[in-house]
Design an enzyme around this catalytic site. Structure first.
Site, short mmCIF file in Angstrom:
data_model
loop_
_atom_site.label_atom_id
_atom_site.label_comp_id
_atom_site.label_asym_id
_atom_site.label_seq_id
_atom_site.Cartn_x
_atom_site.Cartn_y
_atom_site.Cartn_z
N HIS A 1 0.86 -1.19 0.00
CA HIS A 1 0.00 0.00 0.00
C HIS A 1 0.90 1.23 0.00
O HIS A 1 1.64 1.46 0.96
CB HIS A 1 -0.93 0.01 1.21
CG HIS A 1 -2.04 1.03 1.10
ND1 HIS A 1 -1.84 2.38 1.18
CD2 HIS A 1 -3.39 0.86 0.90
CE1 HIS A 1 -3.00 3.02 1.05
NE2 HIS A 1 -3.95 2.11 0.87
N THR B 1 -6.51 27.36 -49.90
CA THR B 1 -7.61 26.60 -49.31
C THR B 1 -7.70 25.27 -50.03
O THR B 1 -7.51 25.22 -51.26
CB THR B 1 -8.94 27.36 -49.41
OG1 THR B 1 -9.24 27.61 -50.79
CG2 THR B 1 -8.89 28.68 -48.66
N HIS B 2 -7.94 24.20 -49.30
CA HIS B 2 -7.92 22.85 -49.86
C HIS B 2 -6.56 22.52 -50.47
O HIS B 2 -6.46 21.66 -51.35
CB HIS B 2 -9.02 22.66 -50.92
CG HIS B 2 -10.38 23.04 -50.46
ND1 HIS B 2 -11.20 22.17 -49.77
CD2 HIS B 2 -11.07 24.20 -50.57
CE1 HIS B 2 -12.34 22.77 -49.49
NE2 HIS B 2 -12.30 24.00 -49.97
N SER C 1 20.57 10.13 -43.11
CA SER C 1 21.74 9.25 -43.02
C SER C 1 22.26 8.85 -44.39
O SER C 1 23.37 8.33 -44.50
CB SER C 1 21.38 7.99 -42.21
OG SER C 1 20.39 7.23 -42.91
N LYS D 1 19.65 16.83 -47.38
CA LYS D 1 18.35 17.01 -46.72
C LYS D 1 18.38 18.03 -45.59
O LYS D 1 19.32 18.06 -44.78
CB LYS D 1 17.85 15.67 -46.18
CG LYS D 1 17.52 14.63 -47.24
CD LYS D 1 16.38 15.08 -48.15
CE LYS D 1 15.03 15.06 -47.46
NZ LYS D 1 14.63 13.73 -47.01
N GLU E 1 8.07 18.08 -37.03
CA GLU E 1 7.57 16.71 -37.10
C GLU E 1 7.46 16.09 -35.71
O GLU E 1 6.51 15.36 -35.40
CB GLU E 1 8.48 15.88 -38.01
CG GLU E 1 8.38 16.28 -39.47
CD GLU E 1 9.38 15.57 -40.36
OE1 GLU E 1 9.05 15.31 -41.52
OE2 GLU E 1 10.50 15.28 -39.89
#
Length: 444
Positions: free
Chosen positions: A74, A144-145, A270, A275, A282
């Protein structure tokens, strides 16, 4: 063995410190000592005994509590035994139930967490407002869209986000009154062990801890306030993910309008040396989904048998801690991203001009209507002209100049003026200024 990424990868030191095992035990000891002082004020024990116990109680360690718990199974009784062992005081935990200590200590953790979040939310809102002012004249392509729409400004985008974050600051203020409450109400909430002194003892404990007593509670404080807190964090996380997602969209190679800061020695891949991935954004998007995932288990933890059962306890050891630590983590990271991001003004202009005036078809339609053409008729004329421009890979102006239905209402110089993005921004600048003024008034 460390198995959870919060222990080694996610979370700020200041927030993780609040929710550490040692911090939790210290706060529970603090609640027990506040109870002893309140009991002493009512004559159950002497003021000197309470002071002496307080001096000795903070020698209690998580290790000793764990040793006792391993034997008796407990957690709170293990804490009580460890405190009694350290202090020699026979009044420890008198009249209290486990959640008097747990829930009140949790309120102390939540209060300290909200202080950190409040400072960061204010800072973030202020940064967004500053960016709104800085970029209020940077005209860009609205979408938009995912498709080209009317022109807007980067200042307008940042103002939208600043207003949303400021509303979270307002929600946080409103949340405090309902969330930051404790209890000292005994086994089923009736304060039977304290008799007629129940209200006064509870009020004194909360005064010492600078909390408010819950207006009523059973063996635990009702969990609707915890649900509201997790919902607040989920809502905040949704805003952070939305901003991060838009940064990612605008950083795509073919768009290239906004760039997350990339350090001099940072590696993006890698295998692909070129990049520059938006990894912070993210990370924010991924963890925001985890934060929102705690909404349902916390709501389930509010649904208990009669005065209480134990199904909430195990879940809340995870929901409250992880949701708070991760929300603070992504808020901290988003502040860094926005503070250090840069705009590529050349790409912003390029993307705007690539539309060849097609995204300003509404401007011509509105003016045609003002000059006597029915709005629906004007819409159809402009729609046809736009479709021809798509088909011929030409500009809207070229197609308008060849359409007699349009040229009988306009001169060429008038059309050229209407098709300049800077001339069709409505109250964008004024709306930015209004938002920035409001934000600064709210978070001053």
């Amino acid at each position: 063995m460390i198995v959870h990424p919060i222990d080694y990868r996610y979370g700020t030191p200041e927030m993780k410190r609040i929710w550490s095992e040692e911090s939790k035990i210290k706060r529970m000891v603090r609640v027990e000592m506040a109870l002893l002082r309140a009991l002493a004020k009512k004559g159950y024990l002497s003021e000197e005994e309470a002071k002496e116990a307080k001096m000795k109680a903070y020698k209690v360690t998580p290790e000793r509590v764990k040793e006792i718990e391993a034997e008796i199974k407990h957690d709170i009784m293990a804490l009580v035994k460890a405190i009694t062992e350290a202090t020699g005081c026979k009044w420890v935990h008198f009249g209290a139930t486990s959640n008097d200590i747990i829930d009140t200590a949790t309120a102390l953790q939540l209060r300290d967490s909200l202080k950190i979040l409040e400072v960061k939310i204010k800072r973030f809102a202020r940064i967004l407002a500053e960016k709104a002012v800085e970029y209020k004249d940077v005209v860009c392509l609205g979408r938009t869209h995912g498709q080209a729409a009317l022109p807007t400004t980067y200042g307008f985008r940042f103002a939208l986000w600043a207003a949303e974050v400021t509303r979270h600051y307002i929600r946080l203020q409103q949340l405090k009154e309902r969330l930051l409450v404790g209890q000292m109400s005994g086994a089923v909430g009736t304060q039977a062990a304290f008799g007629k002194d129940g209200f006064e003892i509870e009020e004194e404990v909360m005064r010492l801890l600078n909390l408010k007593p819950a207006i009523i509670s059973s063996q635990i404080i009702p969990r609707d306030s915890y649900c509201e807190y997790i919902e607040f964090l989920a809502n905040l996380a949704a805003t952070l993910e939305k901003i991060a997602l838009n940064f990612r969209l605008l950083q795509r190679a073919e768009v290239g309008e906004i760039l997350e800061k990339f350090e001099a020695k940072q590696v993006g891949s890698s295998t692909m040396p070129h990049k520059r991935n938006p990894i912070d954004c993210e990370n924010i998007c991924g963890l925001a989904r985890v934060v929102r995932g705690f909404v349902e288990p916390q709501h389930q933890s509010a649904i208990l048998w009669e005065e209480r059962d134990l199904t909430n306890s195990s879940a809340e050891r995870i929901t409250l801690v992880e949701a708070t630590v991760l929300a603070d983590h992504i808020l901290t990271k988003m502040i860094k991203v926005v503070s250090s991001a840069s705009l590529n003004l050349e790409n912003i202009r390029r993307n705007l001009e690539m539309q060849r005036g097609l995204n300003l078809s509404e401007a011509v339609m509105i003016e045609m209507t003002k000059r006597g053409v029915g709005r629906q008729e004007a819409h159809e004329i402009l729609r046809q002209a736009a479709m021809r421009a798509y088909e011929h890979n030409s500009s809207l102006l070229e197609e308008l100049l060849k359409d007699e239905r349009i040229m009988k209402y306009f001169r060429e110089d008038e059309l050229r003026k209407m098709l300049k993005p800077e001339n069709y921004l409505g109250t964008a600048k004024e709306r930015v200024e209004r938002v920035v003024k409001w934000v600064n008034e709210v978070i001053k």
